[in-house]
Design a protein around this motif. Structure first.
Motif, PDB file in Angstrom:
ATOM      1  N   GLY A   1     -16.614   0.180  14.096  1.00 50.16           N
ATOM      2  CA  GLY A   1     -16.129  -0.721  15.122  1.00 50.16           C
ATOM      3  C   GLY A   1     -14.734  -0.331  15.531  1.00 50.16           C
ATOM      4  O   GLY A   1     -14.237   0.736  15.177  1.00 50.16           O
ATOM      5  N   ILE A   2     -14.133  -1.213  16.272  1.00 51.18           N
ATOM      6  CA  ILE A   2     -12.736  -1.029  16.661  1.00 51.18           C
ATOM      7  C   ILE A   2     -11.997  -2.305  16.275  1.00 51.18           C
ATOM      8  O   ILE A   2     -12.519  -3.117  15.512  1.00 51.18           O
ATOM      9  CB  ILE A   2     -12.594  -0.662  18.158  1.00 51.18           C
ATOM     10  CG1 ILE A   2     -13.175  -1.756  19.060  1.00 51.18           C
ATOM     11  CG2 ILE A   2     -13.259   0.688  18.439  1.00 51.18           C
ATOM     12  CD1 ILE A   2     -12.842  -1.572  20.538  1.00 51.18           C
ATOM     13  N   GLU A   3     -10.805  -2.491  16.793  1.00 50.98           N
ATOM     14  CA  GLU A   3      -9.932  -3.568  16.336  1.00 50.98           C
ATOM     15  C   GLU A   3     -10.493  -4.975  16.503  1.00 50.98           C
ATOM     16  O   GLU A   3     -10.117  -5.885  15.788  1.00 50.98           O
ATOM     17  CB  GLU A   3      -8.572  -3.491  17.051  1.00 50.98           C
ATOM     18  CG  GLU A   3      -7.770  -2.252  16.723  1.00 50.98           C
ATOM     19  CD  GLU A   3      -8.030  -1.100  17.682  1.00 50.98           C
ATOM     20  OE1 GLU A   3      -9.066  -1.116  18.411  1.00 50.98           O
ATOM     21  OE2 GLU A   3      -7.206  -0.167  17.714  1.00 50.98           O
TER      22      GLU A   3
ATOM     23  N   GLY B   1      -5.504  -8.177   1.667  1.00 53.88           N
ATOM     24  CA  GLY B   1      -4.422  -8.135   2.646  1.00 53.88           C
ATOM     25  C   GLY B   1      -4.492  -6.937   3.584  1.00 53.88           C
ATOM     26  O   GLY B   1      -3.464  -6.457   4.060  1.00 53.88           O
ATOM     27  N   ILE B   2      -5.716  -6.479   3.882  1.00 52.95           N
ATOM     28  CA  ILE B   2      -5.840  -5.251   4.682  1.00 52.95           C
ATOM     29  C   ILE B   2      -5.637  -5.469   6.183  1.00 52.95           C
ATOM     30  O   ILE B   2      -5.309  -4.522   6.886  1.00 52.95           O
ATOM     31  CB  ILE B   2      -7.181  -4.537   4.410  1.00 52.95           C
ATOM     32  CG1 ILE B   2      -8.385  -5.434   4.702  1.00 52.95           C
ATOM     33  CG2 ILE B   2      -7.227  -4.010   2.985  1.00 52.95           C
ATOM     34  CD1 ILE B   2      -9.730  -4.727   4.589  1.00 52.95           C
ATOM     35  N   PHE B   3      -5.854  -6.696   6.654  1.00 58.69           N
ATOM     36  CA  PHE B   3      -5.638  -7.012   8.068  1.00 58.69           C
ATOM     37  C   PHE B   3      -4.777  -8.276   8.135  1.00 58.69           C
ATOM     38  O   PHE B   3      -5.295  -9.391   8.204  1.00 58.69           O
ATOM     39  CB  PHE B   3      -6.961  -7.252   8.805  1.00 58.69           C
ATOM     40  CG  PHE B   3      -7.976  -6.149   8.682  1.00 58.69           C
ATOM     41  CD1 PHE B   3      -7.619  -4.817   8.816  1.00 58.69           C
ATOM     42  CD2 PHE B   3      -9.302  -6.440   8.440  1.00 58.69           C
ATOM     43  CE1 PHE B   3      -8.562  -3.802   8.707  1.00 58.69           C
ATOM     44  CE2 PHE B   3     -10.255  -5.440   8.329  1.00 58.69           C
ATOM     45  CZ  PHE B   3      -9.885  -4.121   8.464  1.00 58.69           C
TER      46      PHE B   3
ATOM     47  N   GLU C   1      -6.604   1.889  10.300  1.00 60.37           N
ATOM     48  CA  GLU C   1      -6.332   2.638   9.071  1.00 60.37           C
ATOM     49  C   GLU C   1      -6.920   1.968   7.821  1.00 60.37           C
ATOM     50  O   GLU C   1      -7.060   2.613   6.789  1.00 60.37           O
ATOM     51  CB  GLU C   1      -4.824   2.893   8.888  1.00 60.37           C
ATOM     52  CG  GLU C   1      -3.980   1.644   8.724  1.00 60.37           C
ATOM     53  CD  GLU C   1      -3.425   1.103  10.040  1.00 60.37           C
ATOM     54  OE1 GLU C   1      -2.515   0.258   9.958  1.00 60.37           O
ATOM     55  OE2 GLU C   1      -3.890   1.496  11.113  1.00 60.37           O
ATOM     56  N   ASN C   2      -7.288   0.699   7.902  1.00 57.71           N
ATOM     57  CA  ASN C   2      -7.857   0.002   6.740  1.00 57.71           C
ATOM     58  C   ASN C   2      -9.334  -0.332   6.886  1.00 57.71           C
ATOM     59  O   ASN C   2      -9.925  -0.927   5.985  1.00 57.71           O
ATOM     60  CB  ASN C   2      -7.076  -1.285   6.468  1.00 57.71           C
ATOM     61  CG  ASN C   2      -5.696  -1.007   5.934  1.00 57.71           C
ATOM     62  OD1 ASN C   2      -5.464   0.009   5.293  1.00 57.71           O
ATOM     63  ND2 ASN C   2      -4.757  -1.890   6.212  1.00 57.71           N
ATOM     64  N   LYS C   3      -9.926   0.010   8.002  1.00 52.15           N
ATOM     65  CA  LYS C   3     -11.311  -0.400   8.231  1.00 52.15           C
ATOM     66  C   LYS C   3     -12.275   0.244   7.239  1.00 52.15           C
ATOM     67  O   LYS C   3     -13.274  -0.355   6.881  1.00 52.15           O
ATOM     68  CB  LYS C   3     -11.736  -0.149   9.662  1.00 52.15           C
ATOM     69  CG  LYS C   3     -11.889   1.297  10.050  1.00 52.15           C
ATOM     70  CD  LYS C   3     -12.323   1.423  11.501  1.00 52.15           C
ATOM     71  CE  LYS C   3     -12.581   2.869  11.852  1.00 52.15           C
ATOM     72  NZ  LYS C   3     -13.145   2.995  13.183  1.00 52.15           N
ATOM     73  N   ARG C   4     -12.002   1.443   6.738  1.00 55.63           N
ATOM     74  CA  ARG C   4     -12.905   2.096   5.776  1.00 55.63           C
ATOM     75  C   ARG C   4     -13.054   1.260   4.507  1.00 55.63           C
ATOM     76  O   ARG C   4     -14.123   1.217   3.913  1.00 55.63           O
ATOM     77  CB  ARG C   4     -12.413   3.499   5.433  1.00 55.63           C
ATOM     78  CG  ARG C   4     -12.355   4.425   6.623  1.00 55.63           C
ATOM     79  CD  ARG C   4     -13.716   4.995   6.967  1.00 55.63           C
ATOM     80  NE  ARG C   4     -13.628   5.818   8.160  1.00 55.63           N
ATOM     81  CZ  ARG C   4     -14.280   5.566   9.281  1.00 55.63           C
ATOM     82  NH1 ARG C   4     -15.067   4.540   9.372  1.00 55.63           N
ATOM     83  NH2 ARG C   4     -14.144   6.356  10.323  1.00 55.63           N
ATOM     84  N   ARG C   5     -11.985   0.600   4.087  1.00 60.55           N
ATOM     85  CA  ARG C   5     -12.064  -0.266   2.896  1.00 60.55           C
ATOM     86  C   ARG C   5     -13.006  -1.432   3.140  1.00 60.55           C
ATOM     87  O   ARG C   5     -13.807  -1.787   2.279  1.00 60.55           O
ATOM     88  CB  ARG C   5     -10.673  -0.767   2.505  1.00 60.55           C
ATOM     89  CG  ARG C   5      -9.818   0.341   1.920  1.00 60.55           C
ATOM     90  CD  ARG C   5      -8.445  -0.115   1.549  1.00 60.55           C
ATOM     91  NE  ARG C   5      -8.460  -1.157   0.544  1.00 60.55           N
ATOM     92  CZ  ARG C   5      -7.417  -1.946   0.281  1.00 60.55           C
ATOM     93  NH1 ARG C   5      -6.283  -1.797   0.941  1.00 60.55           N
ATOM     94  NH2 ARG C   5      -7.496  -2.876  -0.635  1.00 60.55           N
TER      95      ARG C   5
END
Length: 148
Positions: free
Chosen positions: A50-52, A86-88, A25-29
């Motif tokens: 990508g993925i996780e 703090g996105i991940f 949910e935060n990868k776009r940032r």
């Protein structure tokens, strides 16, 4: 005479210890940040996804930029961005190495679609197998113990 280049690279690298820490949910940032970073380096991003546990970047690299320096710089800058924003929360950094493969201009669109569909692709193939396949397809010799 002017300088004309078409230096397209498919860059692949994973999270530290390939931990699944990049929240979808935060990868776009993160991707928007990396796009801006590449623009500031006079590079053109064709696609990032990508993925996780890893990501793929397809980019044209300006001829004054050394590939290894670009990857080092984007990893360091993105670590700072991830920590500041703090996105991940569980992200511990990127793996030390990376894969980078040159791409023909005529193969670019096919690779853009491949990168675009990473979530679907990884329902069938894990990152380790994908990375090994990419290395083999590009005729790169490697020691399997460094793929873990």
């Amino acid at each position: 005479m002017s300088t004309h280049t078409q230096l397209i690279y498919h860059i692949v690298y994973g999270t530290y210890k390939r931990q699944p820490t990049m929240l979808l949910e935060n990868k776009r940032r993160l991707y928007a940040y990396m796009n801006g970073f590449l623009k500031n380096k006079n590079c053109h991003l064709y696609r990032i996804n990508g993925i996780e546990d890893h990501l793929h970047i397809l980019t044209h690299i300006h001829p004054t930029i050394a590939l290894a320096n670009l990857i080092k710089d984007i990893k360091l800058a993105s670590i700072d961005f991830i920590k500041e924003e703090g996105i991940f929360p569980d992200f511990d950094g990127w793996q030390d190495g990376y894969g980078s493969f040159t791409v023909s201009h005529r193969d670019k669109d096919q690779l853009i679609n491949y990168i675009k569909n990473q979530e679907e692709h990884h329902k069938k193939e894990n990152f380790h197998d994908e990375y090994k396949r990419l290395i083999e397809e590009h005729g790169i010799e490697f020691d399997p113990k460094y793929l873990l």
